[in-house]
Scaffold this motif. Structure first.
Motif, short mmCIF file in Angstrom:
data_model
loop_
_atom_site.label_atom_id
_atom_site.label_comp_id
_atom_site.label_asym_id
_atom_site.label_seq_id
_atom_site.Cartn_x
_atom_site.Cartn_y
_atom_site.Cartn_z
N SER A 4 -22.72 26.91 -20.81
CA SER A 4 -22.39 26.29 -19.53
C SER A 4 -23.60 26.40 -18.61
O SER A 4 -24.23 27.45 -18.52
CB SER A 4 -21.19 26.99 -18.90
OG SER A 4 -20.88 26.42 -17.64
N SER A 33 -17.71 23.80 -20.20
CA SER A 33 -17.31 24.21 -18.86
C SER A 33 -16.94 25.69 -18.88
O SER A 33 -16.77 26.29 -19.95
CB SER A 33 -16.12 23.38 -18.39
OG SER A 33 -14.97 23.71 -19.16
N LEU A 34 -16.76 26.27 -17.71
CA LEU A 34 -16.34 27.67 -17.63
C LEU A 34 -14.96 27.86 -18.25
O LEU A 34 -14.66 28.93 -18.80
CB LEU A 34 -16.32 28.13 -16.18
CG LEU A 34 -17.65 28.52 -15.55
CD1 LEU A 34 -17.43 28.99 -14.12
CD2 LEU A 34 -18.36 29.61 -16.36
N PRO A 38 -17.57 29.96 -22.29
CA PRO A 38 -18.84 29.77 -23.01
C PRO A 38 -19.45 31.08 -23.49
O PRO A 38 -19.19 32.15 -22.93
CB PRO A 38 -19.73 29.10 -21.96
CG PRO A 38 -19.17 29.57 -20.65
CD PRO A 38 -17.69 29.63 -20.86
N CYS A 41 -23.49 31.47 -19.99
CA CYS A 41 -23.37 30.72 -18.74
C CYS A 41 -24.67 30.90 -17.96
O CYS A 41 -25.03 32.03 -17.61
CB CYS A 41 -22.18 31.20 -17.92
SG CYS A 41 -22.04 30.35 -16.32
N ILE A 43 -26.62 30.14 -14.52
CA ILE A 43 -26.37 29.76 -13.13
C ILE A 43 -27.71 29.64 -12.41
O ILE A 43 -28.44 30.62 -12.29
CB ILE A 43 -25.47 30.79 -12.43
CG1 ILE A 43 -24.15 30.95 -13.19
CG2 ILE A 43 -25.20 30.36 -10.99
CD1 ILE A 43 -23.23 32.01 -12.62
N ALA A 63 -17.75 33.09 -13.02
CA ALA A 63 -18.18 33.02 -14.42
C ALA A 63 -17.74 34.26 -15.19
O ALA A 63 -17.30 34.18 -16.35
CB ALA A 63 -19.70 32.84 -14.50
N ALA A 68 -17.08 34.32 -19.58
CA ALA A 68 -18.38 34.00 -20.18
C ALA A 68 -18.96 35.27 -20.81
O ALA A 68 -19.00 36.33 -20.18
CB ALA A 68 -19.33 33.46 -19.12
N VAL A 71 -23.96 36.08 -19.02
CA VAL A 71 -24.22 35.37 -17.77
C VAL A 71 -25.69 35.54 -17.39
O VAL A 71 -26.16 36.66 -17.18
CB VAL A 71 -23.31 35.87 -16.62
CG1 VAL A 71 -23.65 35.14 -15.33
CG2 VAL A 71 -21.84 35.66 -16.98
#
Length: 207
Positions: A4, A33-34, A38, A41, A43, A63, A68, A71
């Motif tokens: 994501s 998508s979240l 995933p 992720c 960001i 997230a 996720a 992250v």
């Protein structure tokens, strides 16, 4: 692997996130998508205002709540206050804005940065990053660094690839695109870049 890519902030961030998404697809992974929990992720954050910082923290926590597995937080907020982000959870990996290319290298062995599958009518193409001015009210020059121009050849190749995929218009973006080319030797201007883009493309328009 499901990946994501979430973005907050400016058009430059959106342009960089497009490269992340392209690297995901080129490596044979799936954009997710979240809600799909995933494996990774990413960001891409903003830090222009206190509200932007708050929105970044909200998205990071979301997230984590959505499950996720990994992250990765990058962008201007990650560059400015990495320790604040790390305090949210030990699960978070912080990659400063000036190390964003490491994300593309991590996702794919192909680092050509070709732009594919962009879900917008007018894709963004980053031509420059950073700012040489030191305005007291602005934090961008601190987190983005000095102005650095993308080589003309690389920009032309990206735009031609987009034109071949049927896009009729692109948005040239950057932190301060008026500074384009001043760090290149021999120096070139934004006007000179546009002239060369028009010479090397057929019908595509520029904003």
């Amino acid at each position: 692997m499901k990946v994501s890519v979430l973005t907050l902030g400016c058009k430059t961030n959106l342009s960089e996130s497009d490269l992340f998404k392209s690297a995901v697809i080129e490596a044979g992974h799936k954009l997710a998508s979240l809600e799909e929990q995933p494996d990774i992720c990413i960001i891409n954050t903003c830090t222009v205002t206190a509200k932007a910082d708050y929105q970044c923290r909200q998205l990071i926590r979301k997230a984590l709540r959505k499950g996720a597995k990994r992250v990765i937080v990058t962008g201007c907020y990650a560059q400015h206050t990495p320790e604040t982000i790390r305090k949210i959870s030990p699960q978070i990996e912080v990659i400063p804005s000036d190390k964003k290319d490491n994300i593309i290298n991590m996702l794919s062995d192909n680092t050509s940065s070709s732009l594919i599958n962009i879900p917008r009518a007018r894709p963004f193409v980053k031509i420059q990053e950073g700012c040489d001015f030191r305005c007291s009210y602005c934090i961008v020059w601190k987190v983005r660094g000095r102005s650095r121009s993308v080589p003309q050849k690389e920009i032309i190749e990206r735009v031609k690839a987009l034109e071949e995929r049927g896009y009729l218009e692109v948005v040239l973006t950057g932190t301060h695109i008026g500074l384009y080319g001043k760090d290149i030797s021999p120096e070139v201007s934004l006007y000179g870049l546009l002239v060369n883009l028009l010479k090397n493309t057929k019908k595509i328009r520029f904003r």
